[in-house]
Scaffold this active site. Sequence first.
Site, PDB file in Angstrom:
ATOM      1  N   GLY A  36      46.846  58.267  51.933  1.00 45.30           N
ATOM      2  CA  GLY A  36      45.977  57.985  50.705  1.00 45.30           C
ATOM      3  C   GLY A  36      44.555  58.108  51.389  1.00 45.30           C
ATOM      4  N   CYS A  42      42.593  47.027  50.042  1.00 45.77           N
ATOM      5  CA  CYS A  42      41.567  46.106  49.820  1.00 45.77           C
ATOM      6  C   CYS A  42      40.314  46.750  49.469  1.00 45.77           C
ATOM      7  N   LYS A  51      35.757  42.283  43.559  1.00 44.23           N
ATOM      8  CA  LYS A  51      35.010  41.095  43.527  1.00 44.23           C
ATOM      9  C   LYS A  51      33.417  41.541  43.198  1.00 44.23           C
ATOM     10  N   GLY A 178      50.215  43.172  31.231  1.00 46.19           N
ATOM     11  CA  GLY A 178      50.417  42.151  32.279  1.00 46.19           C
ATOM     12  C   GLY A 178      49.580  40.792  31.968  1.00 46.19           C
ATOM     13  N   GLY A 179      50.208  39.727  32.429  1.00 43.31           N
ATOM     14  CA  GLY A 179      49.343  38.462  32.497  1.00 43.31           C
ATOM     15  C   GLY A 179      49.181  37.991  33.852  1.00 43.31           C
ATOM     16  N   ILE A 182      45.732  40.816  38.159  1.00 44.51           N
ATOM     17  CA  ILE A 182      44.733  41.930  37.845  1.00 44.51           C
ATOM     18  C   ILE A 182      44.597  41.835  36.288  1.00 44.51           C
ATOM     19  N   GLU A 185      41.834  39.143  35.908  1.00 49.33           N
ATOM     20  CA  GLU A 185      40.460  39.455  36.709  1.00 49.33           C
ATOM     21  C   GLU A 185      39.729  40.708  36.012  1.00 49.33           C
ATOM     22  N   ASP A 306      51.635  43.852  52.303  1.00 46.27           N
ATOM     23  CA  ASP A 306      52.491  43.970  51.122  1.00 46.27           C
ATOM     24  C   ASP A 306      53.775  44.590  50.932  1.00 46.27           C
ATOM     25  N   HIS A 446      26.320  14.593  48.560  1.00 44.07           N
ATOM     26  CA  HIS A 446      26.014  14.023  47.211  1.00 44.07           C
ATOM     27  C   HIS A 446      24.647  14.826  46.670  1.00 44.07           C
TER      28      HIS A 446
HETATM   29  C1  LIG Z   1      43.043  44.989  42.241  1.00 46.63           C
HETATM   30  C2  LIG Z   1      43.270  44.494  43.375  1.00 46.63           C
HETATM   31  C3  LIG Z   1      42.737  43.592  43.520  1.00 46.63           C
HETATM   32  C4  LIG Z   1      43.191  42.653  44.617  1.00 46.63           C
HETATM   33  N1  LIG Z   1      42.415  41.431  45.281  1.00 46.63           N
HETATM   34  C5  LIG Z   1      42.535  40.637  46.133  1.00 46.63           C
HETATM   35  C6  LIG Z   1      41.739  39.559  46.511  1.00 46.63           C
HETATM   36  O1  LIG Z   1      40.954  39.424  45.799  1.00 46.63           O
HETATM   37  N2  LIG Z   1      42.378  38.878  47.738  1.00 46.63           N
HETATM   38  C7  LIG Z   1      43.503  39.133  48.231  1.00 46.63           C
HETATM   39  O2  LIG Z   1      43.753  38.392  48.929  1.00 46.63           O
HETATM   40  N3  LIG Z   1      44.233  40.064  47.889  1.00 46.63           N
HETATM   41  C8  LIG Z   1      43.741  41.042  46.956  1.00 46.63           C
HETATM   42  N4  LIG Z   1      44.651  42.016  46.592  1.00 46.63           N
HETATM   43  C9  LIG Z   1      45.850  42.350  47.224  1.00 46.63           C
HETATM   44  C10 LIG Z   1      45.384  43.227  48.655  1.00 46.63           C
HETATM   45  O3  LIG Z   1      44.603  44.188  48.247  1.00 46.63           O
HETATM   46  C11 LIG Z   1      46.764  43.496  49.438  1.00 46.63           C
HETATM   47  O4  LIG Z   1      47.456  42.409  49.510  1.00 46.63           O
HETATM   48  C12 LIG Z   1      46.282  44.214  50.653  1.00 46.63           C
HETATM   49  O5  LIG Z   1      45.422  45.256  50.597  1.00 46.63           O
HETATM   50  C13 LIG Z   1      47.691  44.767  51.227  1.00 46.63           C
HETATM   51  O6  LIG Z   1      47.119  45.180  52.522  1.00 46.63           O
HETATM   52  P1  LIG Z   1      48.485  46.194  53.173  1.00 46.63           P
HETATM   53  O7  LIG Z   1      47.752  46.663  54.625  1.00 46.63           O
HETATM   54  O8  LIG Z   1      49.687  45.615  52.957  1.00 46.63           O
HETATM   55  O9  LIG Z   1      48.464  47.455  52.306  1.00 46.63           O
HETATM   56  P2  LIG Z   1      47.312  48.575  51.975  1.00 46.63           P
HETATM   57  O10 LIG Z   1      45.973  48.147  52.048  1.00 46.63           O
HETATM   58  O11 LIG Z   1      47.837  49.204  50.509  1.00 46.63           O
HETATM   59  O12 LIG Z   1      47.580  49.748  52.944  1.00 46.63           O
HETATM   60  C14 LIG Z   1      48.748  50.604  52.865  1.00 46.63           C
HETATM   61  C15 LIG Z   1      48.290  52.203  53.135  1.00 46.63           C
HETATM   62  O13 LIG Z   1      49.448  52.621  53.706  1.00 46.63           O
HETATM   63  C16 LIG Z   1      49.594  54.034  53.134  1.00 46.63           C
HETATM   64  N5  LIG Z   1      50.784  54.584  52.950  1.00 46.63           N
HETATM   65  C17 LIG Z   1      51.831  53.973  52.168  1.00 46.63           C
HETATM   66  N6  LIG Z   1      52.949  54.806  52.537  1.00 46.63           N
HETATM   67  C18 LIG Z   1      52.643  55.714  53.442  1.00 46.63           C
HETATM   68  C19 LIG Z   1      53.567  56.808  54.060  1.00 46.63           C
HETATM   69  N7  LIG Z   1      54.559  56.724  53.772  1.00 46.63           N
HETATM   70  N8  LIG Z   1      52.670  57.544  54.769  1.00 46.63           N
HETATM   71  C20 LIG Z   1      51.597  57.438  54.966  1.00 46.63           C
HETATM   72  N9  LIG Z   1      50.683  56.423  54.645  1.00 46.63           N
HETATM   73  C21 LIG Z   1      51.291  55.479  53.722  1.00 46.63           C
HETATM   74  C22 LIG Z   1      48.883  53.866  51.820  1.00 46.63           C
HETATM   75  O14 LIG Z   1      48.095  54.825  51.203  1.00 46.63           O
HETATM   76  C23 LIG Z   1      47.886  52.777  52.026  1.00 46.63           C
HETATM   77  O15 LIG Z   1      46.618  53.178  52.361  1.00 46.63           O
HETATM   78  C24 LIG Z   1      44.284  42.856  45.497  1.00 46.63           C
HETATM   79  C25 LIG Z   1      45.105  44.012  45.176  1.00 46.63           C
HETATM   80  C26 LIG Z   1      44.726  44.815  44.067  1.00 46.63           C
HETATM   81  C27 LIG Z   1      45.397  46.123  43.793  1.00 46.63           C
HETATM   82  N1  LIG Z   2      42.507  37.790  43.585  1.00 46.91           N
HETATM   83  C1  LIG Z   2      43.492  38.189  44.231  1.00 46.91           C
HETATM   84  O1  LIG Z   2      44.096  37.704  45.145  1.00 46.91           O
HETATM   85  C2  LIG Z   2      44.116  39.411  43.630  1.00 46.91           C
HETATM   86  C3  LIG Z   2      43.750  40.160  42.651  1.00 46.91           C
HETATM   87  C4  LIG Z   2      44.643  41.271  42.247  1.00 46.91           C
HETATM   88  C5  LIG Z   2      45.814  41.409  42.727  1.00 46.91           C
HETATM   89  N2  LIG Z   2      46.207  40.854  43.759  1.00 46.91           N
HETATM   90  C6  LIG Z   2      47.536  40.917  44.044  1.00 46.91           C
HETATM   91  O2  LIG Z   2      48.213  41.944  43.584  1.00 46.91           O
HETATM   92  C7  LIG Z   2      49.535  41.586  43.027  1.00 46.91           C
HETATM   93  C8  LIG Z   2      49.605  42.554  41.856  1.00 46.91           C
HETATM   94  O3  LIG Z   2      48.978  42.070  40.706  1.00 46.91           O
HETATM   95  P1  LIG Z   2      49.475  42.322  39.058  1.00 46.91           P
HETATM   96  O4  LIG Z   2      48.362  41.346  38.280  1.00 46.91           O
HETATM   97  O5  LIG Z   2      49.481  43.500  38.869  1.00 46.91           O
HETATM   98  O6  LIG Z   2      50.771  41.608  39.144  1.00 46.91           O
HETATM   99  P2  LIG Z   2      51.221  39.862  38.952  1.00 46.91           P
HETATM  100  O7  LIG Z   2      52.600  39.885  39.349  1.00 46.91           O
HETATM  101  O8  LIG Z   2      50.227  39.030  39.317  1.00 46.91           O
HETATM  102  O9  LIG Z   2      51.362  39.823  37.379  1.00 46.91           O
HETATM  103  C9  LIG Z   2      52.150  40.548  36.743  1.00 46.91           C
HETATM  104  C10 LIG Z   2      52.299  40.161  35.159  1.00 46.91           C
HETATM  105  O10 LIG Z   2      52.663  41.147  34.425  1.00 46.91           O
HETATM  106  C11 LIG Z   2      53.665  40.679  33.413  1.00 46.91           C
HETATM  107  N3  LIG Z   2      54.718  41.667  33.221  1.00 46.91           N
HETATM  108  C12 LIG Z   2      55.535  42.510  33.872  1.00 46.91           C
HETATM  109  N4  LIG Z   2      56.196  43.174  33.274  1.00 46.91           N
HETATM  110  C13 LIG Z   2      55.612  43.095  32.126  1.00 46.91           C
HETATM  111  C14 LIG Z   2      55.760  44.114  31.034  1.00 46.91           C
HETATM  112  N5  LIG Z   2      56.622  45.079  31.151  1.00 46.91           N
HETATM  113  N6  LIG Z   2      54.929  43.866  29.967  1.00 46.91           N
HETATM  114  C15 LIG Z   2      54.155  42.845  29.741  1.00 46.91           C
HETATM  115  N7  LIG Z   2      53.979  41.969  30.890  1.00 46.91           N
HETATM  116  C16 LIG Z   2      54.691  42.385  32.134  1.00 46.91           C
HETATM  117  C17 LIG Z   2      54.390  39.538  34.475  1.00 46.91           C
HETATM  118  O11 LIG Z   2      55.067  38.578  33.591  1.00 46.91           O
HETATM  119  C18 LIG Z   2      53.410  38.710  35.133  1.00 46.91           C
HETATM  120  O12 LIG Z   2      52.602  37.942  34.398  1.00 46.91           O
HETATM  121  C19 LIG Z   2      49.321  40.104  42.851  1.00 46.91           C
HETATM  122  O13 LIG Z   2      50.612  39.603  42.578  1.00 46.91           O
HETATM  123  C20 LIG Z   2      48.482  39.777  43.974  1.00 46.91           C
HETATM  124  O14 LIG Z   2      49.550  39.467  44.837  1.00 46.91           O
HETATM  125  C21 LIG Z   2      45.660  39.594  44.181  1.00 46.91           C
END
Ligand SMILES: Cc1cc2nc3c(=O)[nH]c(=O)nc-3n(C[C@H](O)[C@H](O)[C@H](O)COP(=O)(O)OP(=O)(O)OC[C@H]3O[C@@H](n4cnc5c(N)ncnc54)[C@H](O)[C@@H]3O)c2cc1C
Ligand SMILES: NC(=O)c1ccc[n+]([C@@H]2O[C@H](COP(=O)([O-])OP(=O)(O)OC[C@H]3O[C@@H](n4cnc5c(N)ncnc54)[C@H](O)[C@@H]3O)[C@@H](O)[C@H]2O)c1
Length: 463
Positions: A36, A42, A51, A178-179, A182, A185, A306, A446
């Site tokens: 991708g 991130c 953020k 979802g609750g 994401i 936020e 992840d 303080h």
């Molecule tokens: C909207 C959102 C907001 C978030 N906000 C926060 C936050 O504020 N704070 C926080 O701590 N976490 C946050 N997270 C979670 C955080 O982004 C992830 O936990 C973190 O980025 C995971 O890193 P990673 O290296 O495991 O995976 P990724 O960064 O997802 O990297 C995996 C990479 O592997 C590639 N890949 C997958 N399969 C294959 C394959 N078979 N061949 C080649 N390439 C492949 C993918 O394309 C991807 O680029 C957020 C997530 C989301 C979705």
């Molecule tokens: N600030 C951060 O650190 C941050 C921000 C965004 C995402 N993330 C990471 O990404 C992950 C994924 O985020 P997310 O919000 O998608 O997942 P989540 O696991 O936080 O929440 C999913 C929610 O969807 C609900 N749900 C599941 N199936 C459903 C359905 N069919 N209908 C209605 N509700 C349903 C669940 O009960 C739960 O409340 C998080 O768990 C977190 O680890 C982290």
Amino acid sequence: MTDDQHFELAIIGTGSGNTILTKQFAGKKVALIEEGTFGGTCINVGCIPTKMFVYAAEVAQTIRHSARYGIDSSLDKVRWTDIIDRVFGRIDPISVNGAQFRSTGTPGTTLFTAHARFVGPRKLALATGEIITADQVVIAAGSRAIVPPEIADSGVPFHTSDDIMRLPELPERLVIIGGGYIAAEFAHVFSAFGVSVSIIARGEKLLRHLDHDIADRFTALAQEKWDVHLGNTVRTVHKVEGGGISVELTDGTRVDGDALLVAVGRVPNGDRLDLQATGVDVDDAGRVVVDEYQRTTAKGIFALGDVCSPKQLKHVANHEARVVRDNLLRDAWASTDGLVRADHRFIPSAVFTDPQIADVGMTEEQARDAGLDIATYVQDYSDVAYGWAMEDHEGVCKVIIERGTGKILGAHVMGAQAPTVIQPLIQAMQFGLDARSMARGQYWIHPALPEVVENALLGALKH
Ligand SMILES: Cc1cc2nc3c(=O)[nH]c(=O)nc-3n(C[C@H](O)[C@H](O)[C@H](O)COP(=O)(O)OP(=O)(O)OC[C@H]3O[C@@H](n4cnc5c(N)ncnc54)[C@H](O)[C@@H]3O)c2cc1C
Ligand SMILES: NC(=O)c1ccc[n+]([C@@H]2O[C@H](COP(=O)([O-])OP(=O)(O)OC[C@H]3O[C@@H](n4cnc5c(N)ncnc54)[C@H](O)[C@@H]3O)[C@@H](O)[C@H]2O)c1
């Protein structure tokens, strides 16, 4: 038919996987594989852009609420496309430059842009047709948004966190399914920008992974400002003539909107790697199984982030990447002597919603279930001086300590700057500082906001 290419190290995924390649790996023959956008979740579609949107949302909210401080102001306009340009104008070049650096700036590293899957022990087939073998492999393949079949198969246009931040224009009404993180936020971001938000969540409260005091209070606040449907899920979704979408819930309620965001969790990408071909086990939740050294069940293969972690957080993935980096440089399957262990004891997290929320350690329920003798205290922001300055009536800091020892078991903060306010508690837990030493063994500036932490600790010590 191409010849197999052999590498010392192959890394699948350029999110946290890319950070492994520090100078200790200079000169090694490395394959870095990404299907991708270079840089992973991130930087491109996760923590960082969200953020940046959250910060803009907070500016909008500050303007809206300024009258409470005796300052009248009005929010003239939210320039959505300018917000997008600010965020992605900064982020997109980072990905492009990162890919270019790995393509040309790090001799020994080859960047492959393709999907990878295993076809044998430490043997990968790329979608380009190339075959790669490696002495060691790191699976850093991340996770992807889950889209339930009733939505995926409905033919109705929907968004995930991958594309919602690039909508061509702000919708008038956004329906979020979802609750969790994401949902909370983006509900904050879009509602701050003037969008009417509906949330549909399966659970009886929002953010139900949190301590009950925080989840209950947050849910109540959310219900005041958003259209929240709890204990409900989607039965059908359909397009509305003339534009928009309509969601019918299991209890028959109908929720209409102009755009639909699906945020029901993320599934690890291990299921797309043909892991059985290389002997890497996954658990029932689809996570790659790793031990405390981030070793998978297959010799020479590590995993991080992840794809293997129950906590899908960037600071966890970063920590695990550092562990993997060190252990790659040792003969990790010959002996565990000298291997670095991952430390998953005190993983904090934060939800950048309104109000902000941060937590570390046990919830009250977990501490009670563990049979611990505990004292808890909930300190309101409104009872410390900085809380008065902010006119805060929502913020709380809850601490859970063990009676007798004063060991800090859990901390839960909801309110302004919660992820910053909680950091000294994370440090105390990590380094074994008890509640009394923490509260009385240091000065607290303080009248700064962390006095809410000091008072929460003193409150718990009295109970
Ligand atoms: C909207 C959102 C907001 C978030 N906000 C926060 C936050 O504020 N704070 C926080 O701590 N976490 C946050 N997270 C979670 C955080 O982004 C992830 O936990 C973190 O980025 C995971 O890193 P990673 O290296 O495991 O995976 P990724 O960064 O997802 O990297 C995996 C990479 O592997 C590639 N890949 C997958 N399969 C294959 C394959 N078979 N061949 C080649 N390439 C492949 C993918 O394309 C991807 O680029 C957020 C997530 C989301 C979705
Ligand atoms: N600030 C951060 O650190 C941050 C921000 C965004 C995402 N993330 C990471 O990404 C992950 C994924 O985020 P997310 O919000 O998608 O997942 P989540 O696991 O936080 O929440 C999913 C929610 O969807 C609900 N749900 C599941 N199936 C459903 C359905 N069919 N209908 C209605 N509700 C349903 C669940 O009960 C739960 O409340 C998080 O768990 C977190 O680890 C982290």
